[in-house]
Enzyme design. Structure first.
Site, PDB file in Angstrom:
ATOM      1  N   HIS A 235       0.816  -1.212   0.000  1.00  0.00           N
ATOM      2  CA  HIS A 235       0.000   0.000   0.000  1.00  0.00           C
ATOM      3  C   HIS A 235       0.847   1.259   0.000  1.00  0.00           C
ATOM      4  O   HIS A 235       2.034   1.225   0.283  1.00  0.00           O
ATOM      5  CB  HIS A 235      -0.985   0.021   1.179  1.00  0.00           C
TER       6      HIS A 235
ATOM      7  N   HIS B 287       3.958   7.271   3.396  1.00  0.00           N
ATOM      8  CA  HIS B 287       4.918   6.163   3.335  1.00  0.00           C
ATOM      9  C   HIS B 287       4.546   5.162   2.247  1.00  0.00           C
ATOM     10  O   HIS B 287       3.423   5.171   1.749  1.00  0.00           O
ATOM     11  CB  HIS B 287       5.027   5.445   4.694  1.00  0.00           C
TER      12      HIS B 287
ATOM     13  N   GLU C 244       7.621   1.260   5.085  1.00  0.00           N
ATOM     14  CA  GLU C 244       7.076   0.235   5.970  1.00  0.00           C
ATOM     15  C   GLU C 244       7.377  -1.123   5.352  1.00  0.00           C
ATOM     16  O   GLU C 244       7.193  -1.322   4.151  1.00  0.00           O
ATOM     17  CB  GLU C 244       5.551   0.437   6.100  1.00  0.00           C
TER      18      GLU C 244
END
Ligand code: CO
Length: 139
Positions: A8, A81, A130
């Site tokens: 994502h 992010h 991440e």
């Protein structure tokens, strides 16, 4: 270390409801599910599906939220992010530690219910990154 699937793109927003309205009216996109609180991380989260990835809308739960500062600098919200999958989170953590990358905090359970950690943007070309263990079942 192999770069896994882009799970994502994290987008910080002052209002998930307002952002969902934008995705709804501009793209005809509906949320993947209802927004939910990730109180351990100080954020409210909602996913929007794209065919090849997801947008993770994140809204601070309070002034202590890790994204509160980001929104101070970017009051309208913005890209926050990128999240890449790895097959094994502990292996990935050891790899990045071996590279001397700064890892932000402990490995914890992320919005998809699998372990995650964050890499400092200064070690990732300016991008907060991440790293997330792939969910075991197909998605
Ligand atoms: Co994320």
């Amino acid at each position: 270390m192999t770069l896994g699937r882009l799970n994502h793109v994290g987008v910080a927003t002052p209002s998930i409801e307002r952002s969902l309205e934008v995705y709804r009216t501009q793209f005809g996109a509906e949320p993947h599910g209802a927004p939910f609180d990730l109180s351990t991380q100080g954020v409210r989260v909602c996913f929007v599906d794209a065919p090849n990835t997801q947008i993770e809308l994140i809204q601070p739960l309070g002034p202590e939220s890790p994204i509160a500062k980001f929104l101070e600098k970017n009051p309208e919200g913005g890209q926050h992010h990128l999240c890449f999958e790895v097959p094994d989170i502990e292996e990935a953590r050891a790899w990045f530690e071996g590279q001397g990358a700064r890892i932000l905090g402990p490995t914890r359970i992320g919005a998809h219910g699998t372990p995650i950690f964050f890499l400092h943007p200064k070690d990732m070309g300016g991008v907060l990154t991440e790293i997330m263990e792939s969910p075991k079942q197909a998605h």
